[in-house]
Design a protein around this motif. Structure first.
Motif, PDB file in Angstrom:
ATOM      1  N   GLU A 153       0.815  -1.217   0.000  1.00  0.00           N
ATOM      2  CA  GLU A 153       0.000   0.000   0.000  1.00  0.00           C
ATOM      3  C   GLU A 153       0.845   1.261   0.000  1.00  0.00           C
ATOM      4  O   GLU A 153       0.460   2.290  -0.553  1.00  0.00           O
ATOM      5  N   THR A 154       2.032   1.199   0.616  1.00  0.00           N
ATOM      6  CA  THR A 154       2.867   2.392   0.745  1.00  0.00           C
ATOM      7  C   THR A 154       4.196   2.234   0.023  1.00  0.00           C
ATOM      8  O   THR A 154       4.734   1.124  -0.099  1.00  0.00           O
ATOM      9  N   GLN A 155       4.726   3.348  -0.416  1.00  0.00           N
ATOM     10  CA  GLN A 155       6.024   3.379  -1.079  1.00  0.00           C
ATOM     11  C   GLN A 155       7.130   3.008  -0.094  1.00  0.00           C
ATOM     12  O   GLN A 155       8.113   2.354  -0.461  1.00  0.00           O
ATOM     13  N   GLU A 156       6.937   3.407   1.160  1.00  0.00           N
ATOM     14  CA  GLU A 156       7.963   3.204   2.178  1.00  0.00           C
ATOM     15  C   GLU A 156       8.272   1.719   2.403  1.00  0.00           C
ATOM     16  O   GLU A 156       9.428   1.359   2.652  1.00  0.00           O
ATOM     17  N   GLU A 157       7.259   0.861   2.325  1.00  0.00           N
ATOM     18  CA  GLU A 157       7.523  -0.554   2.575  1.00  0.00           C
ATOM     19  C   GLU A 157       8.408  -1.165   1.494  1.00  0.00           C
ATOM     20  O   GLU A 157       9.239  -2.039   1.771  1.00  0.00           O
ATOM     21  N   PHE A 158       8.275  -0.675   0.255  1.00  0.00           N
ATOM     22  CA  PHE A 158       9.131  -1.181  -0.810  1.00  0.00           C
ATOM     23  C   PHE A 158      10.529  -0.574  -0.735  1.00  0.00           C
ATOM     24  O   PHE A 158      11.519  -1.245  -1.072  1.00  0.00           O
ATOM     25  N   VAL A 159      10.627   0.666  -0.292  1.00  0.00           N
ATOM     26  CA  VAL A 159      11.938   1.272  -0.089  1.00  0.00           C
ATOM     27  C   VAL A 159      12.695   0.497   0.988  1.00  0.00           C
ATOM     28  O   VAL A 159      13.889   0.228   0.862  1.00  0.00           O
ATOM     29  N   TYR A 160      11.974   0.118   2.035  1.00  0.00           N
ATOM     30  CA  TYR A 160      12.592  -0.676   3.106  1.00  0.00           C
ATOM     31  C   TYR A 160      13.050  -2.035   2.566  1.00  0.00           C
ATOM     32  O   TYR A 160      14.137  -2.522   2.913  1.00  0.00           O
ATOM     33  N   LEU A 161      12.248  -2.642   1.703  1.00  0.00           N
ATOM     34  CA  LEU A 161      12.613  -3.920   1.106  1.00  0.00           C
ATOM     35  C   LEU A 161      13.873  -3.781   0.265  1.00  0.00           C
ATOM     36  O   LEU A 161      14.799  -4.600   0.358  1.00  0.00           O
ATOM     37  N   LEU A 162      13.931  -2.740  -0.561  1.00  0.00           N
ATOM     38  CA  LEU A 162      15.113  -2.505  -1.391  1.00  0.00           C
ATOM     39  C   LEU A 162      16.342  -2.231  -0.536  1.00  0.00           C
ATOM     40  O   LEU A 162      17.451  -2.684  -0.847  1.00  0.00           O
ATOM     41  N   ASP A 163      16.141  -1.506   0.551  1.00  0.00           N
ATOM     42  CA  ASP A 163      17.248  -1.202   1.454  1.00  0.00           C
ATOM     43  C   ASP A 163      17.770  -2.482   2.109  1.00  0.00           C
ATOM     44  O   ASP A 163      18.973  -2.647   2.316  1.00  0.00           O
ATOM     45  N   THR A 164      16.860  -3.401   2.414  1.00  0.00           N
ATOM     46  CA  THR A 164      17.255  -4.691   2.980  1.00  0.00           C
ATOM     47  C   THR A 164      18.118  -5.472   1.992  1.00  0.00           C
ATOM     48  O   THR A 164      19.155  -6.037   2.364  1.00  0.00           O
TER      49      THR A 164
END
Length: 352
Positions: free
Chosen positions: A264-275
C-alpha cells in the motif's frame, strides 16, 4: 464416521506435504498420547491421579543460528469455517500449553521424539487448516485484538491466561499463512518448470539467513530449513544456483524474494530494497525476482513499487549501473495469486 475421520486427516496431509518443502522433518509416530507429569493441575478433575497429553505429530528442524534442534509438539486441526471460533482456538492453545510444560520433562516424550545429538528446543504448534476454504478473516485480529470499534460482545483470547509458562513458545500456523505457504510452494515449482530456478529435488536452492553481529549461521546453506520465524515474516528470500541445460546457462544464479505485504505504501518497498542492499544483493550480478503473494494486495501496488524504485535511486544518487540494476528488478516484479489447497474427504479416503 468415515467422513469425519477423513476430515481429521486433512491437516495431517497438508502439513506434511507443505512443511517438507521448507525442509522441516517429522516424526514417524502420529497420534500417540504420553503420560502427564502434573495430573492434578492439568486434568479436568483436581483429584485426578493420572492424565495424558495428546501428540498429533512432532515436526523438527535444525535452527541455522542457534544450531539447536527445534521440536514442535503439534496439534493438527481441520476446521470448517464455522468451527474456527474463539472457544475452539482458546481450548487448543490451553491444551498445547499444558502439553509442552510436561513434554520438556517427560522421559516418555523425550525418548520418542528428542533422539538427536544436538541440544533441543521444545515448542508447541497449532496447525489450523480450514478445509472448506471459507475462512477469510484476519486470524489474529479476530481472536487476539479487540478495538474500540468492535462490538462489546466480541470475545478475544488473552495469551497471558492460557497457561503458557515462562520461556515456553507456542506458534500458530493459521489459514491465511497456510494459503501463503502453499502459494510459495506452488510458485517455486512453476518457476522451476519454466527453468527460472533449479528443480527443488536438485537441492540447489537455499533459504537466506544474513550473518548477524551476535548470531552466525551454521552448517551447509543448502541444508538450512525455513524456520517458523522466517515463514512468519513478510519477506522470504530464497537463493538458487544457475540453471543449465546441455552445458548452457539458461538462467543465472540469484534470489527469489517472496513479499507478503499489501504494497500500500512506497515506504515498505523502499525498506525492502534497502534490505536487499544491506545484504549486498544489489551489488551482485545475479537475478533478483520480487514476487508479491499477499491475498490483500493494494490495487495500486505495481505503481507504488515503480515509484519506490525511482525514489530509492534518486535518494542514493545511484550511478548508471545501479539504476540499470534497479530497472532489471522492476521488470522482474510480479504479482502471484494466492492458491488454497482444498481436499475432499473422498480424496483423503482414496489415499488410505
Amino acid at each position: 464416521m468415515a467422513e469425519t475421520e477423513n476430515i481429521g486427516k486433512m491437516a495431517e496431509i497438508v502439513s506434511e506435504n507443505l512443511l517438507s518443502i521448507f525442509k522441516w522433518e517429522k516424526s514417524d509416530l502420529y497420534n500417540a498420547n504420553f503420560d502427564c507429569n502434573k495430573p492434578k493441575e492439568h486434568a479436568k478433575s483436581k483429584n485426578a491421579e493420572s492424565h495424558t497429553h495428546p501428540v498429533d505429530v512432532v515436526f523438527n528442524y535444525l535452527d541455522p543460528y542457534t544450531n539447536k534442534r527445534v521440536l514442535f509438539n503439534t496439534d493438527l486441526k481441520s476446521y470448517k469455517e464455522s468451527s474456527i471460533s474463539e472457544k475452539n482456538v482458546r481450548t487448543a492453545l490451553i491444551s498445547l500449553a499444558k502439553t509442552i510444560e510436561c513434554a520438556r520433562f517427560s522421559k516418555q516424550w523425550l525418548s520418542r521424539y528428542a533422539i538427536f545429538d544436538e541440544p533441543t528446543d521444545i515448542r508447541a504448534l497449532l496447525f489450523a487448516y480450514n478445509h472448506d476454504g471459507n475462512f477469510d478473516r484476519d486470524f489474529y485480529d479476530r481472536f487476539f485484538i479487540k478495538k474500540k470499534t468492535d462490538p462489546k460482545t466480541k470475545r478475544v483470547i488473552n495469551t497471558s491466561n492460557i497457561g503458557l509458562k515462562r520461556d515456553q513458545l507456542l506458534h500458530i500456523i493459521e489459514p491465511s499463512q497456510i494459503n501463503y505457504l502453499n502459494t510459495v510452494a506452488i510458485d517455486l515449482n512453476c518457476l522451476a518448470a519454466k527453468q527460472k530456478i533449479p528443480h527443488l529435488y536438485e537441492n540447489k536452492h537455499w533459504f537466506f539467513y544474513p550473518e548477524l553481529c551476535l548470531h552466525k549461521t551454521h552448517f551447509d546453506k543448502y541444508l538450512r530449513p525455513a524456520t517458523i520465524e522466517l515463514l512468519s515474516s513478510p519477506v522470504l528470500i530464497i537463493g538458487h544456483d544457475k540453471v543449465e541445460y546441455k552445458d548452457e546457462v539458461i538462467e543465472p544464479s540469484g534470489f527469489v524474494i517472496y513479499y507478503n505485504g499489501t504494497g500500500e505504501t512506497q515506504e515498505e518497498f523502499v525498506y525492502l530494497l534497502d534490505t536487499l542492499s544491506k545484504h549486498q544483493m544489489l551489488d551482485s550480478s545475479g537475478s533478483i525476482k520480487i514476487r508479491c503473494t499477499s491475498n490483500n494486495k493494494h490495487k495500486d501496488i505495481i505503481s507504488t513499487f515503480k515509484n519506490a524504485i525511482s525514489a530509492y535511486a534518486s535518494a542514493w544518487a545511484y550511478d548508471e549501473y545501479k539504476k540499470k540494476r534497479l530497472n532489471e528488478i522492476e521488470k522482474s516484479f510480479e504479482l502471484v495469486t494466492q492458491v488454497k489447497e482444498l481436499l475432499s474427504d473422498i480424496d483423503v479416503g482414496w489415499r488410505e
